[in-house]
Design a protein around this motif. Structure first.
Motif, PDB file in Angstrom:
ATOM      1  N   UNK A   1       0.835  -1.511 -39.981  1.00 18.48           N
ATOM      2  CA  UNK A   1      -0.472  -1.237 -40.588  1.00 18.48           C
ATOM      3  C   UNK A   1      -1.498  -1.121 -39.477  1.00 18.48           C
ATOM      4  N   UNK A   2      -2.525  -0.356 -39.721  1.00 20.14           N
ATOM      5  CA  UNK A   2      -3.602  -0.224 -38.744  1.00 20.14           C
ATOM      6  C   UNK A   2      -3.146   0.309 -37.409  1.00 20.14           C
ATOM      7  N   UNK A   3      -2.135   1.163 -37.415  1.00 20.91           N
ATOM      8  CA  UNK A   3      -1.623   1.713 -36.169  1.00 20.91           C
ATOM      9  C   UNK A   3      -0.615   0.819 -35.462  1.00 20.91           C
ATOM     10  N   UNK A   4      -0.396  -0.389 -35.965  1.00 21.22           N
ATOM     11  CA  UNK A   4       0.567  -1.317 -35.370  1.00 21.22           C
ATOM     12  C   UNK A   4       1.943  -1.094 -35.991  1.00 21.22           C
ATOM     13  N   UNK A   5       3.021  -1.282 -35.212  1.00 18.73           N
ATOM     14  CA  UNK A   5       4.370  -1.116 -35.755  1.00 18.73           C
ATOM     15  C   UNK A   5       4.729  -2.283 -36.663  1.00 18.73           C
ATOM     16  N   UNK A   6       5.836  -2.194 -37.397  1.00 11.03           N
ATOM     17  CA  UNK A   6       6.300  -3.332 -38.188  1.00 11.03           C
ATOM     18  C   UNK A   6       6.554  -4.532 -37.290  1.00 11.03           C
ATOM     19  N   UNK A   7       6.687  -5.712 -37.908  1.00 14.53           N
ATOM     20  CA  UNK A   7       6.895  -6.934 -37.134  1.00 14.53           C
ATOM     21  C   UNK A   7       7.656  -7.948 -37.964  1.00 14.53           C
ATOM     22  N   UNK A   8       8.288  -8.905 -37.267  1.00  7.14           N
ATOM     23  CA  UNK A   8       9.016  -9.996 -37.925  1.00  7.14           C
ATOM     24  C   UNK A   8       8.547 -11.317 -37.346  1.00  7.14           C
ATOM     25  N   UNK A   9       8.487 -12.331 -38.185  1.00  6.97           N
ATOM     26  CA  UNK A   9       7.988 -13.651 -37.802  1.00  6.97           C
ATOM     27  C   UNK A   9       8.933 -14.719 -38.317  1.00  6.97           C
ATOM     28  N   UNK A  10       9.388 -15.585 -37.416  1.00  5.23           N
ATOM     29  CA  UNK A  10      10.192 -16.755 -37.798  1.00  5.23           C
ATOM     30  C   UNK A  10       9.251 -17.955 -37.859  1.00  5.23           C
TER      31      UNK A  10
END
Length: 582
Positions: free
Chosen positions: A99-108
């Motif tokens: 979103x907002x030009x940022x790529x997807x991400x994952x958080x543990x």
């Protein structure tokens, strides 16, 4: 062990590669589709089902409690992840679309309770708890054994928890956001150092008791049929007290204690006193040395990295069988309490105390209490506390590694430890212990059967324990002194004041001695020795019945057993990077 796999890609339309991977996963009978959103698909598997919930365009795998924001086009993954950590906690892995030009991400999540790894396959990101039961076409584009990282599993276990010994596979560090763009950049959203020095509550004991009770209650909610491990020690007793106090009852009335077959390993007296106090019936299993089988030692070798959580194969298998038989919905453990409550005896707590109070307090009663605790003179304690940073202690395993191998590891510190460089010495020690506790979350037979809940490593408990100064944790010069004070009214007095701890060293030495016909060929003729990692001569000298029973030094080699089994498994399936000297 229940697990999950997610496919993540940028953009709303699925690329051709993603469509093929989705079809491959849908065709796996063990996998159940759980969530679908633009750029995201999630499946789960296992005997017990991981929760999967949508949060707007994002997905959260596992259990989460509190205010969960919905991911949308106005929230970048970073902002969404930060809001998630600040408003909620639990045992989860969160995956956010770009979103907002940022790529997807994952958080543990900061507790690290769920394992999570990420890799690229044909331009698509795969985020998963492991490889099983994924088809090989889901494996990384370029996968190979990483020998320096294998060495770290033996020589630098804390560093190894932030990496994997498989090239092409990245471990998600608890509390860090992994950006899933063309490259995998990491960003800290939660760090232990952020809470060290924060304002501690005036009544730390009451705050600690309340925080632990809340964590136990929330994590076990809806899981009244649970096995509660009761070792006879303080940490498991605190968890059992919190669970029983919340109205819980053990599956079929059982708390569970494993007693050694000799007095030094038999702690059932304290477990019985606890269960009598809490109104719980106790199941005691007496451990006896049984020779290991190859199948015992090779279990779990197909995981992303070697697992040490189930190294005591007999106990692990027995707990799993009892959980299945009683229909337990969870296994409650006091794991991590020695780190959260500060068990380690060390003059470093005096260094923290004097840094805060000033050198004029060098002969305060607290410093004298610590000297008595350590069995040293006050001058010795003051001198040790004033010394510069001590080097990391050498593991007992180190002497069995060849010199070339010891210098061949990756050597990067765990991010939590790299970030702790500026912390007081006692707090650095505590952070290192918290990192080490994450080894307990690896694959195990019992975790295959039911979730293993460790409330003392939950985010709310960690944040409070990190904020409390080290010298407050050991008030009175007693390990876990604050925890003893906090729970004194809920536990039997003899358990609160108990200082000794049972030892199963003799049992494991006898078991290893009875298993030499399995251990010696496994290690002396194995992959680690062939690769020049294990010193075959030193290992052979220590792996004799006489030496094991006399000094037990060879027991350190048991850490090499799951690593050896893991290397053998993967050498038969993927390229060998051959980075070790041969």
């Amino acid at each position: 062990m229940s697990g999950f796999v997610a496919l993540v890609w940028e953009g709303t339309g699925a690329p051709v590669a993603a469509e093929g991977l989705v079809r491959a996963l849908d065709a796996q009978p063990q996998l159940a589709p759980r969530a679908s959103a633009p750029g995201l698909r999630v499946w789960s598997w296992g005997r017990w089902s991981l929760a999967v919930r949508r949060a707007g365009a994002a997905a959260i795998v596992g259990d989460i409690y509190g205010a969960v924001p919905e991911a949308d086009a106005d929230l970048t993954p970073r902002r969404w992840g930060r809001a998630l950590i600040e408003g909620a906690w639990g045992r989860y892995v969160a995956i956010s679309p770009g979103a907002g030009g940022a790529p997807p991400a994952a958080l543990r999540d900061p507790s690290g309770a769920l394992e999570a790894f990420a890799w690229r396959r044909a331009g698509v990101w795969v985020v998963a708890s492991g490889f099983e039961p994924l088809p090989a076409r889901l494996w990384p584009d370029e996968i190979a054994l990483d020998w320096p990282a294998v060495v770290d599993c033996l020589e630098r276990p804390l560093a190894a928890l932030a990496q994997t010994p498989l090239r092409g596979v990245q471990a998600l560090t608890p509390g860090r956001l992994l950006h899933l763009g063309r490259s995998a950049a990491e960003e800290d959203l939660w760090r232990p150092s952020d809470f060290v020095g924060a304002a501690a509550p005036a009544d730390a004991a009451a705050a600690l008791a309340g925080r632990v009770a809340q964590a136990v209650s929330v994590l076990s909610r809806g899981r009244e049929r649970a096995l509660v491990e009761v070792s006879g020690g303080l940490d498991s007793a605190i968890v059992a007290a919190g669970w029983a106090g919340g109205g819980g009852r053990c599956a079929d009335g059982f708390a569970l204690n494993y007693a050694g077959d000799r007095p030094e390993g038999d702690e059932r007296t304290w477990a019985q006193a606890l269960c009598q106090e809490l109104g719980l019936r106790l199941a005691v299993r007496v451990k006896r040395p049984r020779p290991w089988r190859v199948a015992d030692l090779a279990w779990g070798s197909g995981a992303v990295r070697p697992s040490f959580a189930g190294l005591d194969a007999d106990r692990d298998a027995d707990t799993a069988a009892l959980a299945r038989r009683t229909g337990a919905g969870a296994i409650l453990s006091g794991g991590g309490g020695d780190a959260a409550f500060f068990q380690a005896p060390s003059p470093k707590v005096v260094a923290d105390y004097l840094a805060a109070k000033g050198i004029a307090h060098a002969f305060d009663p607290f410093v004298q209490d610590v000297a008595r605790w350590l069995g040293r003179s006050i001058w010795s304690v003051l001198l040790a506390s004033a010394r510069g940073r001590e080097g990391a202690p050498r593991l007992a395993m180190s002497r069995f590694l060849r010199a070339e191998a010891r210098s061949a590891g990756v050597g990067r510190p765990h991010p939590w430890l790299a970030d702790a460089e500026g912390l007081p010495p006692g707090k650095r020690l505590q952070v290192a212990a918290l990192v080490a506790a994450h080894e307990g979350y690896g694959p195990s037979r019992r975790a295959e059967t039911a979730p293993v809940l460790q409330p003392l490593l939950s985010q709310p408990v960690l944040e409070l324990c990190l904020a409390i100064p080290a010298w407050t944790h050991v008030a009175g010069g007693v390990d876990r002194g604050l925890a003893r004070q906090a729970f004194a009214d809920r536990l039997p007095p003899q358990l609160v004041v108990r200082r000794a701890k049972g030892s199963l060293t003799s049992l494991y030495a006898r078991q290893a001695a009875a298993s030499l016909d399995v251990l010696r060929p496994l290690l002396l003729d194995g992959a680690l020795a062939s690769a020049g990692v294990l010193d075959r001569d030193r290992a052979a000298e220590a792996l004799t019945a006489e030496r094991l029973m006399r000094d037990g030094e060879g027991l350190a080699l048991l850490r090499a057993v799951p690593v050896e089994a893991w290397v053998r498994h993967w050498q038969a399936r993927i390229p060998d990077a051959a980075a070790a000297r041969r």
